[in-house]
Design a protein around this motif. Structure first.
Motif, PDB file in Angstrom:
ATOM      1  N   ALA A 297       4.849  -1.233   9.317  1.00  9.26           N
ATOM      2  CA  ALA A 297       6.119  -0.559   9.008  1.00  9.26           C
ATOM      3  C   ALA A 297       6.461  -0.686   7.523  1.00  9.26           C
ATOM      4  O   ALA A 297       7.149   0.172   6.962  1.00  9.26           O
ATOM      5  CB  ALA A 297       7.237  -1.143   9.849  1.00  9.26           C
ATOM      6  N   LYS A 298       5.976  -1.757   6.902  1.00 14.66           N
ATOM      7  CA  LYS A 298       6.223  -1.991   5.479  1.00 14.66           C
ATOM      8  C   LYS A 298       5.015  -1.659   4.616  1.00 14.66           C
ATOM      9  O   LYS A 298       5.043  -1.891   3.400  1.00 14.66           O
ATOM     10  CB  LYS A 298       6.632  -3.445   5.259  1.00 14.66           C
ATOM     11  CG  LYS A 298       7.942  -3.828   5.915  1.00 14.66           C
ATOM     12  CD  LYS A 298       8.311  -5.274   5.598  1.00 14.66           C
ATOM     13  CE  LYS A 298       9.643  -5.648   6.234  1.00 14.66           C
ATOM     14  NZ  LYS A 298      10.016  -7.054   5.952  1.00 14.66           N
TER      15      LYS A 298
ATOM     16  N   PHE B  36     -16.001 -12.130   0.265  1.00 16.72           N
ATOM     17  CA  PHE B  36     -15.083 -11.818   1.362  1.00 16.72           C
ATOM     18  C   PHE B  36     -14.266 -13.051   1.730  1.00 16.72           C
ATOM     19  O   PHE B  36     -14.796 -14.170   1.790  1.00 16.72           O
ATOM     20  CB  PHE B  36     -15.896 -11.342   2.563  1.00 16.72           C
ATOM     21  CG  PHE B  36     -15.101 -11.180   3.819  1.00 16.72           C
ATOM     22  CD1 PHE B  36     -15.111 -12.176   4.795  1.00 16.72           C
ATOM     23  CD2 PHE B  36     -14.338 -10.051   4.026  1.00 16.72           C
ATOM     24  CE1 PHE B  36     -14.382 -12.034   5.951  1.00 16.72           C
ATOM     25  CE2 PHE B  36     -13.598  -9.902   5.190  1.00 16.72           C
ATOM     26  CZ  PHE B  36     -13.627 -10.890   6.150  1.00 16.72           C
ATOM     27  N   VAL B  37     -12.981 -12.823   2.023  1.00 16.05           N
ATOM     28  CA  VAL B  37     -12.090 -13.903   2.459  1.00 16.05           C
ATOM     29  C   VAL B  37     -11.615 -13.677   3.893  1.00 16.05           C
ATOM     30  O   VAL B  37     -11.774 -14.540   4.752  1.00 16.05           O
ATOM     31  CB  VAL B  37     -10.878 -14.033   1.519  1.00 16.05           C
ATOM     32  CG1 VAL B  37      -9.893 -15.071   2.047  1.00 16.05           C
ATOM     33  CG2 VAL B  37     -11.332 -14.390   0.106  1.00 16.05           C
ATOM     34  N   ALA B  38     -11.030 -12.507   4.140  1.00 17.15           N
ATOM     35  CA  ALA B  38     -10.464 -12.242   5.464  1.00 17.15           C
ATOM     36  C   ALA B  38     -10.275 -10.743   5.632  1.00 17.15           C
ATOM     37  O   ALA B  38     -10.168 -10.006   4.651  1.00 17.15           O
ATOM     38  CB  ALA B  38      -9.133 -12.963   5.639  1.00 17.15           C
ATOM     39  N   ALA B  39     -10.209 -10.317   6.900  1.00 12.90           N
ATOM     40  CA  ALA B  39      -9.959  -8.910   7.202  1.00 12.90           C
ATOM     41  C   ALA B  39      -9.107  -8.818   8.453  1.00 12.90           C
ATOM     42  O   ALA B  39      -9.129  -9.712   9.311  1.00 12.90           O
ATOM     43  CB  ALA B  39     -11.268  -8.152   7.392  1.00 12.90           C
ATOM     44  N   ILE B  40      -8.378  -7.723   8.557  1.00 12.15           N
ATOM     45  CA  ILE B  40      -7.517  -7.493   9.709  1.00 12.15           C
ATOM     46  C   ILE B  40      -7.639  -6.039  10.121  1.00 12.15           C
ATOM     47  O   ILE B  40      -7.619  -5.130   9.286  1.00 12.15           O
ATOM     48  CB  ILE B  40      -6.061  -7.886   9.398  1.00 12.15           C
ATOM     49  CG1 ILE B  40      -5.188  -7.810  10.641  1.00 12.15           C
ATOM     50  CG2 ILE B  40      -5.489  -7.052   8.255  1.00 12.15           C
ATOM     51  CD1 ILE B  40      -3.824  -8.502  10.468  1.00 12.15           C
ATOM     52  N   LYS B  41      -7.784  -5.829  11.400  1.00 15.08           N
ATOM     53  CA  LYS B  41      -7.940  -4.489  11.928  1.00 15.08           C
ATOM     54  C   LYS B  41      -6.622  -3.729  11.862  1.00 15.08           C
ATOM     55  O   LYS B  41      -5.556  -4.326  11.704  1.00 15.08           O
ATOM     56  CB  LYS B  41      -8.447  -4.549  13.365  1.00 15.08           C
ATOM     57  CG  LYS B  41      -9.236  -3.335  13.785  1.00 15.08           C
ATOM     58  CD  LYS B  41      -9.915  -3.559  15.114  1.00 15.08           C
ATOM     59  CE  LYS B  41     -10.746  -2.350  15.493  1.00 15.08           C
ATOM     60  NZ  LYS B  41     -11.409  -2.520  16.804  1.00 15.08           N
ATOM     61  N   TRP B  42      -6.694  -2.419  12.005  1.00 17.73           N
ATOM     62  CA  TRP B  42      -5.515  -1.589  11.812  1.00 17.73           C
ATOM     63  C   TRP B  42      -4.332  -2.027  12.691  1.00 17.73           C
ATOM     64  O   TRP B  42      -3.187  -1.964  12.292  1.00 17.73           O
ATOM     65  CB  TRP B  42      -5.848  -0.121  12.091  1.00 17.73           C
ATOM     66  CG  TRP B  42      -6.220   0.153  13.523  1.00 17.73           C
ATOM     67  CD1 TRP B  42      -7.467   0.112  14.088  1.00 17.73           C
ATOM     68  CD2 TRP B  42      -5.318   0.475  14.584  1.00 17.73           C
ATOM     69  NE1 TRP B  42      -7.398   0.383  15.421  1.00 17.73           N
ATOM     70  CE2 TRP B  42      -6.094   0.624  15.765  1.00 17.73           C
ATOM     71  CE3 TRP B  42      -3.948   0.664  14.669  1.00 17.73           C
ATOM     72  CZ2 TRP B  42      -5.526   0.937  16.988  1.00 17.73           C
ATOM     73  CZ3 TRP B  42      -3.385   0.981  15.888  1.00 17.73           C
ATOM     74  CH2 TRP B  42      -4.170   1.123  17.036  1.00 17.73           C
ATOM     75  N   SER B  43      -4.626  -2.489  13.910  1.00 13.29           N
ATOM     76  CA  SER B  43      -3.564  -2.865  14.848  1.00 13.29           C
ATOM     77  C   SER B  43      -2.936  -4.206  14.504  1.00 13.29           C
ATOM     78  O   SER B  43      -1.853  -4.536  14.983  1.00 13.29           O
ATOM     79  CB  SER B  43      -4.120  -2.931  16.258  1.00 13.29           C
ATOM     80  OG  SER B  43      -5.073  -3.982  16.349  1.00 13.29           O
ATOM     81  N   GLY B  44      -3.643  -5.012  13.712  1.00 12.89           N
ATOM     82  CA  GLY B  44      -3.177  -6.357  13.409  1.00 12.89           C
ATOM     83  C   GLY B  44      -3.573  -7.387  14.443  1.00 12.89           C
ATOM     84  O   GLY B  44      -3.309  -8.576  14.276  1.00 12.89           O
TER      85      GLY B  44
ATOM     86  N   ALA C 151       0.828  -1.200   0.000  1.00  9.34           N
ATOM     87  CA  ALA C 151       0.000   0.000   0.000  1.00  9.34           C
ATOM     88  C   ALA C 151       0.863   1.250   0.000  1.00  9.34           C
ATOM     89  O   ALA C 151       1.938   1.284   0.603  1.00  9.34           O
ATOM     90  CB  ALA C 151      -0.912   0.005   1.211  1.00  9.34           C
ATOM     91  N   SER C 152       0.386   2.253  -0.669  1.00 15.93           N
ATOM     92  CA  SER C 152       1.028   3.564  -0.609  1.00 15.93           C
ATOM     93  C   SER C 152       0.127   4.479   0.201  1.00 15.93           C
ATOM     94  O   SER C 152      -1.070   4.277   0.296  1.00 15.93           O
ATOM     95  CB  SER C 152       1.222   4.136  -2.012  1.00 15.93           C
ATOM     96  OG  SER C 152      -0.040   4.366  -2.626  1.00 15.93           O
ATOM     97  N   GLY C 153       0.710   5.479   0.792  1.00 20.78           N
ATOM     98  CA  GLY C 153      -0.088   6.393   1.598  1.00 20.78           C
ATOM     99  C   GLY C 153       0.339   6.354   3.041  1.00 20.78           C
ATOM    100  O   GLY C 153       0.629   5.288   3.584  1.00 20.78           O
ATOM    101  N   ARG C 154       0.395   7.470   3.650  1.00 13.02           N
ATOM    102  CA  ARG C 154       0.890   7.572   5.016  1.00 13.02           C
ATOM    103  C   ARG C 154      -0.077   7.026   6.044  1.00 13.02           C
ATOM    104  O   ARG C 154       0.306   6.765   7.165  1.00 13.02           O
ATOM    105  CB  ARG C 154       1.191   9.040   5.335  1.00 13.02           C
ATOM    106  CG  ARG C 154       2.308   9.639   4.510  1.00 13.02           C
ATOM    107  CD  ARG C 154       2.504  11.088   4.881  1.00 13.02           C
ATOM    108  NE  ARG C 154       1.338  11.884   4.532  1.00 13.02           N
ATOM    109  CZ  ARG C 154       1.179  13.139   4.875  1.00 13.02           C
ATOM    110  NH1 ARG C 154       2.104  13.751   5.599  1.00 13.02           N
ATOM    111  NH2 ARG C 154       0.097  13.809   4.504  1.00 13.02           N
ATOM    112  N   THR C 155      -1.350   6.845   5.671  1.00 13.85           N
ATOM    113  CA  THR C 155      -2.351   6.440   6.654  1.00 13.85           C
ATOM    114  C   THR C 155      -2.697   4.956   6.582  1.00 13.85           C
ATOM    115  O   THR C 155      -3.710   4.540   7.114  1.00 13.85           O
ATOM    116  CB  THR C 155      -3.641   7.262   6.463  1.00 13.85           C
ATOM    117  OG1 THR C 155      -4.125   7.047   5.123  1.00 13.85           O
ATOM    118  CG2 THR C 155      -3.390   8.724   6.706  1.00 13.85           C
TER     119      THR C 155
END
Length: 123
Positions: free
Chosen positions: A75-76, A47-55, A24-28
């Motif tokens: 970080a990546k 839908f297959v899977a989802a992950i929240k912002w924190s992981g 992904a590109s973008g600072r957010t």
């Protein structure tokens, strides 16, 4: 704005494994829920899977639970989909998507999409 690029698709035998990546590109990036979807020929995107912002929180479709693992490295700016014990019915184009909310499983409600990567599982 978030731009997404998937990679890692290919041809694999049934029972094998693949790991998909979505850069992904973008600072957010770290603030977004990331999802994986797939679309088989002649079928609707699902839908297959989802992950929240924190992981720390994940959610899976019943069809892949126990076989697929979603993860992310903020970080990546990358989200992954580890696919094990693949079946012929997993054959599809796989897409990653980003959304600011949790939990969204309806494709039309996601804000950003990648171009997709093809996964073919031979039996």
């Amino acid at each position: 704005q978030v731009q997404l690029v998937e990679s890692g698709g290919g041809l694999v035998q049934a029972g094998g494994s693949l790991r998909l990546s979505c850069a992904a590109s973008g600072r957010t990036f770290s603030s977004y829920t990331m999802g994986w979807f797939r679309q088989a020929p002649g079928k609707e995107r699902e839908f297959v899977a989802a992950i929240k912002w924190s992981g720390r929180i994940t959610y899976y479709a019943d069809s892949v639970k126990g076989r697929f693992t979603i993860s992310r490295d903020n970080a990546k700016n990358t989200v992954y989909l580890q696919m094990n014990s693949l079946k012929s019915e997993d054959t599809a184009d796989y897409y990653c998507a980003a959304d600011s909310r949790w939990l969204v499983v309806i494709p039309d409600e996601y804000d950003y999409w990648g171009q997709g990567t093809q996964v073919t599982v031979s039996s």
